[in-house]
Design a protein around this motif. Structure first.
Motif, short mmCIF file in Angstrom:
data_model
loop_
_atom_site.label_atom_id
_atom_site.label_comp_id
_atom_site.label_asym_id
_atom_site.label_seq_id
_atom_site.Cartn_x
_atom_site.Cartn_y
_atom_site.Cartn_z
N ASP B 31 0.86 -1.17 0.00
CA ASP B 31 0.00 0.00 0.00
C ASP B 31 0.90 1.23 0.00
O ASP B 31 1.79 1.33 0.84
N ASN B 32 0.68 2.16 -0.92
CA ASN B 32 1.60 3.29 -0.98
C ASN B 32 1.41 4.28 0.16
O ASN B 32 2.10 5.29 0.26
N GLY B 33 0.48 3.97 1.06
CA GLY B 33 0.34 4.77 2.27
C GLY B 33 1.24 4.28 3.38
O GLY B 33 1.14 4.75 4.51
N THR B 41 10.23 5.64 3.44
CA THR B 41 9.85 6.95 4.00
C THR B 41 8.34 7.09 4.09
O THR B 41 7.83 7.84 4.91
N ARG B 42 7.61 6.39 3.21
CA ARG B 42 6.14 6.45 3.26
C ARG B 42 5.59 5.89 4.57
O ARG B 42 4.42 6.11 4.89
N ARG B 46 1.88 5.93 8.04
CA ARG B 46 1.25 4.89 8.82
C ARG B 46 1.63 5.03 10.30
O ARG B 46 0.79 4.86 11.18
N ASN B 47 2.89 5.36 10.55
CA ASN B 47 3.36 5.53 11.92
C ASN B 47 4.30 6.73 11.94
O ASN B 47 5.41 6.65 11.44
N ALA B 48 3.82 7.83 12.50
CA ALA B 48 4.58 9.08 12.46
C ALA B 48 5.93 8.97 13.16
O ALA B 48 6.82 9.78 12.91
#
Lengths: 412, 380
Positions: B31-33, B41-42, B46-48
Motif C-alpha cells: 500500500d503506498n500509504g 519513507t512512506r 502509517r506511523n509518524a
C-alpha cells in the motif's frame, strides 16, 4: 515472409541460470510442454526439476491474459498478453519446496469452452496455486506437485445463476541418471452452472505420461496425454449430455551442442499428433499432425547480455477435421468452440457441411523468434525481442517494446 | 486491475534510509500509504514515529495537480522535506490528499459501490499540508498534523463553498513493538449556494500494531471511515461506512547486504456499507488471504531492481448483500509488479517499470515510458 524457428535443448548452458516463458518461446519451444530445453518451466512437466532450480524466485509480468472474443471472463495467456504468475523454490536440507501462483492452463480454458452454450458462461480455473516438493537422494531426483483451484458465484436471489468451479491435479516426476519420467494426473476438474438446464463441464481422470532418455548431448522423448470429459449445455436440445476426448502423442529427438565461448546450439524435432473428439450428434473430430524441426541458439554477448533466437518449420503438418463448425441444437459443437479450435489448431470454420472430412496442410508455419536476457548478478531479466505490443513480429527491433513477455528471476 | 497484497516487515539492513516513494512500495506490492513490514519513507504516514528513522532528505513525486483519484499512469504531484534537529526530527509534506474521498465528494458512489455521496459543486480536499515532529528518547515517538482548507466564492446568487480538513497521527516505536493511530478528525465540504445546506462530512480512524520476532513481523491494522452526505437543507442525510481489518505475518530473508526477499501472508476483510435515505442498505464484504512475494536487489552501483507477486489463496470472495446476497470468488487476483531505482550518489530516482502507457501491464518493457509514477529524492 517465411520465418524459421529454431528451438534447442539447453542441457549444458548453466541450466540453473535460465528460467522463464520468454526464454522458451525465443528458443522456439512450447511454453506449456517443454520437452527439450532445461528451464525452470520444466518443473511443470517433470516436477523432479525443482531440485535443479532451488533457491530462486521467478516473476512473469502480465495481467489477466487476453480476453477470448465474445466473452467477458474467458482469458488465455498469449505472448502479447501473458498472464501474470510467479513463484519461488527454496532448498531446506535435502528437500526443495516451493509455491507457484497463477500458472493457468490454456488447454483447460479451451476444453471448458466446448461445453459453453453462451460465451464465457462457465467459470475458468482461476487463481491457481501450485505447491511443490522434491528431493535429490543422490541416485535419483524426485518431485511432487499439487495444483488447486476453487471459484464460486452464488446469488441467493437467483440461485439458478449460481456457478462453481474446482480443479485439482498432481504431478510426479523423477530423474535417475540419464532417464527421466513423469506422470501428471488431473484428479478431476469441473465447472458448472446451477441453471434449470445447467451447463456443465465435468473432467474425468486425465493423464500426461512421458519420459526421456539422455545420450550425451542427445535426448529422446516420448509422451502421451489423454483428457476425457462429459459435458452438458443448454445450447444443446434437451440438455443433451455429450462426451469429449482430447489426446496427444509426442515422440521427439533433441540435440544440444556446446559451441564454446558461452554459446549453445539446439536442434530438435518431434512428431506430434493431437486429437479432439466430441460426441455431438454430428460427431466432431479433429486430428492435428505436425513434425516441426526447430533450430535455436543461445549466446552470451557479454557479462550482462545473452541473446537467443530460433527458427522452426514443419517438415510436415496437416489438420484433418469433420463437423468442426458451429450450429444450433444438438447437432454440432458450438461456434465458440469451433473458433477456439481454429485458433489453436488451424481448423477451418467455413466447412459447414455435415460429415464432410477435410484435410489441409498447415500454412505459414515458418517462424522466427528472438529474445534476450539482461543479467545483473543474481538477477536476470528475460524477454522476447522484436515483437510489437500486439505480439506480431515484422522484422523490427523497436525501443517502444524493447522486451515483451518480460520475466525476472532472482537467485538467492 | 489485480489486487496486490502488502506485507510489512522490519527491514534493517538494505540501506533503508535510501528508499522512499510510492513507486517503490507499489513495485513491492505494498500500500503506498506505508507498508507494515517494509520500511520506506512512506511509513511516516502509517506511523509518524518513523520520522526519526527517515530524515535529512527531500522527496518529490511527479504527477498532476488534479484532486481526483490518482492512477499509476496519472499520479498526483506531492512532496516534502524532512530534517533532524538534535534528538528530534521534523518535516513538512505537501499534497497528500484523500483521493478516494474526493471521487466520492464529486458525486461518486459510496464504499458499497452504490448511491451518490457528493455533488459536483463541493470543493475538493486539496492543497493539503502535513507537519511531522518526532523524537527519540529510547522510545521513538512521532506526531503528524494534517491540514487542508479551500474555498470558492463565485459571488452573485451562488454563495460560499468551502472545505476544511484536520487530521492527527500519533505513533511510537519501542524496540520490536510499533503502534500508531491516525485520526481523520474532520474532512468537511459544504455548499451554501444554489443547493444550500449541501454537506459532505468524512471522519476516520486507523490503528496499526506491529511486533518483530527476529526476521518475522506480526502486524495488524484496523480502519474505519464514515462519510455522511446531505444534498441540501432538509434533504435526508445518507451515510456510507468502510471498515477494514488486516492481520498478517511476514518473513524477511536478507540474502546479502544489498538484497533481500520477503514472503508474507495476511488475512484481509474490507466491508463497505451504503445506507440510503430510504430503501435497503447495500453491504459489500471483500475477504482475502493474499500471499505476497517480493525481492529487492542492487543490480549494480547505480541500479536497484525490485519486484513483487501476489495472489489470494484459499480465502478469496466478495459478498454483496442487498435484498439478496451474492457471493463470488474474485477473479484474476494474480498480480506482478516491478520497479527500479536509479542512484546518482545522494540523488535517487524511483519508478515503476513495465507499466507501459496505460494501466494494463502486458508484460512489456518499453522505453517509451521507461518508468511510471516517478519519484525523486535527495538525501543530505
Amino acid at each position: 515472409m517465411k520465418k524459421i524457428i529454431i528451438a534447442a535443448s539447453l542441457l549444458g548452458l548453466s541450466g540453473g541460470a535460465y528460467a522463464t516463458s520468454a526464454r522458451l518461446e525465443a528458443l522456439g519451444s512450447s511454453v506449456t510442454d517443454n520437452y527439450f530445453i532445461n528451464d525452470n518451466r520444466s518443473i511443470f512437466l517433470n516436477a523432479a526439476y525443482v531440485n535443479d532450480y532451488a533457491d530462486s524466485m521467478n516473476m512473469e509480468w502480465g495481467t489477466a491474459g487476453t480476453l477470448v472474443a465474445g466473452t467477458a471472463n474467458t482469458r488465455l495467456t498469449v505472448s502479447a498478453a501473458p498472464k501474470a504468475q510467479a513463484g519461488f523454490l527454496r532448498k531446506s536440507g535435502k528437500y526443495v519446496y516451493g509455491v507457484n501462483l497463477g500458472n493457468e492452463s490454456n488447454t483447460g480454458v479451451l476444453l471448458r469452452m466446448a461445453a459453453e452454450g453462451t460465451a464465457g458462461e462457465l467459470l475458468q480455473a482461476d487463481n491457481v496455486v501450485d505447491v511443490f516438493i522434491g528431493s535429490d537422494t543422490g541416485s535419483m531426483k524426485w518431485g511432487w506437485n499439487l495444483l488447486y483451484t476453487n471459484s464460486k458465484l452464488e446469488n441467493s436471489g437467483t440461485p439458478t445463476n449460481d456457478k462453481e468451479e474446482k480443479n485439482m491435479a498432481t504431478r510426479l516426476g523423477m530423474i535417475m541418471g540419464d532417464t527421466e519420467a513423469f506422470a501428471n494426473v488431473s484428479l478431476g476438474g469441473e465447472s458448472k452452472t446451477k441453471a434449470t438446464n445447467p451447463t456443465e463441464f465435468d473432467g474425468s481422470l486425465g493423464l500426461h505420461l512421458g519420459g526421456a532418455y539422455n545420450m550425451g548431448a542427445n535426448k529422446l522423448v516420448a509422451s502421451y496425454k489423454s483428457l476425457k470429459w462429459d459435458q452438458k449445455s443448454n445450447a444443446f436440445t434437451s440438455n443433451l449430455a455429450v462426451a469429449g476426448k482430447y489426446s496427444e502423442i509426442v515422440v521427439g529427438y533433441g540435440n544440444t551442442k556446446d559451441l564454446g565461448n558461452g554459446a549453445t546450439l539446439f536442434t530438435n524435432a518431434r512428431y506430434q499428433i493431437t486429437k479432439v473428439d466430441v460426441a455431438t450428434t454430428n460427431a466432431a473430430s479433429m486430428t492435428h499432425t505436425v513434425l516441426p524441426l526447430a533450430v535455436g541458439f543461445e549466446a552470451k554477448a557479454n557479462d550482462w547480455l545473452t541473446w537467443r533466437g530460433s527458427v522452426s518449420h514443419n517438415l510436415t503438418g496437416s489438420v484433418k477435421q469433420k463437423n468442426i463448425m458451429g450450429g444450433g441444437g444438438s447437432q454440432n459443437v458450438t461456434a465458440q468452440f469451433a473458433g477456439a479450435l481454429a485458433a489453436a489448431f488451424n481448423t477451418d470454420t467455413t466447412v459447414v457441411t455435415a460429415d464432410v472430412e477435410k484435410t489441409a496442410t498447415i500454412a505459414n508455419n515458418t517462424a522466427v523468434a528472438a529474445g534476450a536476457s539482461l543479467m545483473f548478478g543474481k538477477l536476470t531479466v528475460d524477454g522476447m525481442v522484436g515483437s510489437t505490443v500486439t505480439g506480431t513480429k515484422v522484422g523490427v527491433l523497436t525501443l517502444s517494446n524493447l522486451l515483451t513477455r518480460v520475466a525476472m528471476t532472482y537467485w538467492f | 486491475m489485480k489486487k496486490q497484497i502488502v506485507i510489512a516487515a522490519g527491514l534493517a539492513v538494505l540501506s533503508t534510509s535510501a528508499f522512499a516513494t510510492k513507486a517503490r512500495l507499489e513495485a513491492l506490492g505494498q500500500d503506498n500509504g506505508g507498508s507494515h513490514y517494509i520500511q520506506d519513507t512512506r511509513s511516516i504516514f502509517r506511523n509518524a514515529a518513523h520520522v526519526n528513522n527517515f530524515k535529512n532528505y527531500v522527496v518529490t513525486e511527479w504527477g498532476t495537480a488534479a484532486a481526483t483519484a490518482e492512477t499509476l499512469t496519472a499520479p498526483h504531484a506531492e512532496g516534502g522535506f524532512f530534517r533532524e534537529m538534535g534528538s528530534f526530527a521534523y518535516g513538512l509534506y505537501m499534497g497528500n490528499e484523500a483521493n478516494a474521498q474526493n471521487t466520492m465528494r464529486a458525486g461518486g458512489a459510496g464504499f458499497g459501490g452504490t448511491g451518490a455521496y457528493g455533488a459536483a459543486a463541493l470543493v475538493a480536499h486539496d492543497n493539503a499540508l502535513d507537519l511531522f515532529f518526532g523524537g527519540d528518547m529510547g522510545v521513538q515517538w512521532g506526531a503528524n498534523v494534517h491540514y487542508a482548507s479551500n474555498s470558492n466564492e463565485p459571488g452573485g446568487a451562488a454563495l460560499k463553498r468551502e472545505q476544511s480538513a484536520l487530521g492527527l497521527g500519533l505513533g511510537m516505536i519501542m524496540g520490536d513493538l510499533t503502534a500508531s493511530v491516525n485520526l481523520g478528525l474532520s474532512d468537511e465540504s459544504k455548499e451554501d449556494g444554489a443547493t444550500a445546506g449541501t454537506k459532505f462530512d468524512n471522519t476516520g480512524m486507523e490503528v496499526n500494531f506491529g511486533y518483530g520476532l527476529g526476521d518475522l513481523q506480526l502486524f495488524a491494522e484496523y480502519d474505519k471511515d464514515t462519510v455522511k452526505f446531505t444534498n441540501g437543507t432538509g434533504v435526508a442525510e445518507i451515510k456510507t461506512e468502510r471498515t477494514e481489518l488486516v492481520v498478517g505475518l511476514a518473513k524477511t530473508h536478507e540474502v546479502s547486504s544489498t538484497a533481500r526477499i520477503t514472503a508474507a501472508v495476511a488475512y484481509s476483510s474490507v466491508n463497505g456499507k451504503d445506507t440510503p435515505a430510504t430503501g435497503t442498505a447495500t453491504e459489500v464484504k471483500n475477504t482475502n488471504l493474499p500471499v505476497t512475494l517480493t525481492f529487492e536487489t542492487e543490480a549494480n552501483s547505480w541500479l536497484t531492481l525490485r519486484g513483487s507477486a501476489s495472489q489470494s489463496v484459499l480465502i478469496n470472495s466478495t459478498e454483496t448483500v442487498t435484498a439478496t446476497t451474492t457471493k463470488l470468488t474474485n477473479a484474476d487476483t494474480t498480480a506482478v509488479n516491478a520497479g527500479a531505482t536509479l542512484s546518482f550518489g545522494k540523488l535517487k530516482v524511483d519508478g515503476s517499470i513495465g507499466a507501459g502507457t496505460g494501466a494494463a501491464k502486458a508484460g512489456v518493457l518499453t522505453l517509451n515510458t521507461a518508468m511510471a509514477r516517478v519519484g525523486v529524492h535527495y538525501w543530505f
